[in-house]
Design a protein around this motif. Structure first.
Motif, mmCIF file in Angstrom:
data_model
loop_
_atom_site.group_PDB
_atom_site.id
_atom_site.type_symbol
_atom_site.label_atom_id
_atom_site.label_comp_id
_atom_site.label_asym_id
_atom_site.label_seq_id
_atom_site.Cartn_x
_atom_site.Cartn_y
_atom_site.Cartn_z
ATOM 1 N N ARG A 1 32.057 22.969 43.482
ATOM 2 C CA ARG A 1 32.224 24.365 43.053
ATOM 3 C C ARG A 1 33.646 24.840 43.270
ATOM 4 O O ARG A 1 34.264 24.512 44.285
ATOM 5 N N LYS B 1 21.389 30.387 36.658
ATOM 6 C CA LYS B 1 20.229 31.276 36.578
ATOM 7 C C LYS B 1 19.603 31.278 35.185
ATOM 8 O O LYS B 1 20.314 31.213 34.178
ATOM 9 N N LEU C 1 17.368 29.961 48.055
ATOM 10 C CA LEU C 1 18.831 30.114 48.020
ATOM 11 C C LEU C 1 19.269 31.276 48.899
ATOM 12 O O LEU C 1 20.253 31.205 49.616
ATOM 13 N N ASP D 1 21.399 22.424 48.584
ATOM 14 C CA ASP D 1 21.306 21.226 47.756
ATOM 15 C C ASP D 1 20.978 19.971 48.546
ATOM 16 O O ASP D 1 20.442 19.009 47.985
ATOM 17 N N LEU E 1 24.289 20.208 42.622
ATOM 18 C CA LEU E 1 23.749 19.779 41.343
ATOM 19 C C LEU E 1 24.040 20.929 40.382
ATOM 20 O O LEU E 1 23.678 22.069 40.671
ATOM 21 N N LEU F 1 31.749 29.406 48.591
ATOM 22 C CA LEU F 1 31.077 28.153 48.194
ATOM 23 C C LEU F 1 32.068 27.124 47.649
ATOM 24 O O LEU F 1 31.712 25.955 47.458
HETATM 25 O O1 CDP Z 1 25.958 30.139 36.485
HETATM 26 P P1 CDP Z 1 25.115 31.256 37.091
HETATM 27 O O2 CDP Z 1 25.903 32.481 37.455
HETATM 28 O O3 CDP Z 1 23.880 31.532 36.306
HETATM 29 O O4 CDP Z 1 24.582 30.674 38.478
HETATM 30 P P2 CDP Z 1 25.380 30.020 39.682
HETATM 31 O O5 CDP Z 1 26.431 30.956 40.208
HETATM 32 O O6 CDP Z 1 25.828 28.641 39.340
HETATM 33 O O7 CDP Z 1 24.210 29.882 40.737
HETATM 34 C C1 CDP Z 1 23.511 30.999 41.218
HETATM 35 C C2 CDP Z 1 23.342 30.863 42.715
HETATM 36 O O8 CDP Z 1 22.636 29.670 43.038
HETATM 37 C C3 CDP Z 1 24.656 30.793 43.471
HETATM 38 O O9 CDP Z 1 24.519 31.591 44.651
HETATM 39 C C4 CDP Z 1 24.788 29.327 43.837
HETATM 40 O O10 CDP Z 1 25.477 29.191 45.026
HETATM 41 C C5 CDP Z 1 23.348 28.875 43.952
HETATM 42 N N1 CDP Z 1 23.183 27.442 43.611
HETATM 43 C C6 CDP Z 1 22.994 26.493 44.627
HETATM 44 O O11 CDP Z 1 22.971 26.849 45.819
HETATM 45 N N2 CDP Z 1 22.816 25.187 44.308
HETATM 46 C C7 CDP Z 1 22.837 24.786 43.025
HETATM 47 N N3 CDP Z 1 22.666 23.493 42.755
HETATM 48 C C8 CDP Z 1 23.032 25.717 41.980
HETATM 49 C C9 CDP Z 1 23.199 27.049 42.309
#
Ligand code: CDP
Length: 135
Positions: free
Chosen positions: A27, A43, A78, A122, A39, A33
């Motif tokens: 990330r 959302k 999460l 994860d 992975l 983060l």
């Molecule tokens: O891309 P979008 O804004 O839809 O979602 P994201 O920011 O990638 O993920 C939403 C939340 O889930 C964040 O707080 C991420 O840290 C968490 N996440 C995670 O902990 N592990 C993953 N494999 C994917 C997302």
């Protein structure tokens, strides 16, 4: 809104595998983060199925076309109200690139899964994926 499945927001992530390796993504944001591995995924949008969301997120973030496989049993909290669910995904076309949200990608073999600093949530999800991919 239909982002909610029962009472949580669902985040889907893909266990993208190809030739015996699993894709890990580092990330680039948010700051708390950044540098940790996950992975790739995101959302669900309103009215979207988990499989559709997965294909869309992997296309946006990595520039690849994928085919969802099976759900990995389990779900991981999460933060309050948000759960992570994981599907296997097969690479159909393209070569993954860190287009959005990530700054590095690595294909990891079974013995390399411990070589990156996974996000806390994860870590158990990847263990469950490994049990499925490499029984
Ligand atoms: O891309 P979008 O804004 O839809 O979602 P994201 O920011 O990638 O993920 C939403 C939340 O889930 C964040 O707080 C991420 O840290 C968490 N996440 C995670 O902990 N592990 C993953 N494999 C994917 C997302």
């Amino acid at each position: 809104m239909t982002l909610h499945n029962a009472d949580h927001v669902v985040v889907v992530a893909g266990a993208l595998y190809d030739r015996g390796r699993l894709l890990a993504a580092r990330r680039s944001a948010p700051p708390e983060l950044a540098g940790r591995w996950e992975l790739p995924g995101g959302k669900l949008e309103p009215g979207e199925s988990a499989e559709k969301a997965l294909v869309r997120e992997l296309r946006e973030e990595l520039g690849v076309e994928t085919e969802p496989g099976e759900r990995i049993p389990g779900e991981w909290l999460l933060k309050p109200g948000y759960v992570l669910r994981v599907w296997t995904a097969r690479l159909v076309s393209g070569e993954p690139a860190p287009l959005e949200d990530h700054d590095e990608l690595r294909w990891l073999g079974r013995d390399e899964l411990g070589s990156v600093d996974w996000l806390d949530v994860d870590r158990p999800a990847v263990d469950a994926v490994a049990a499925r991919l490499w029984p």
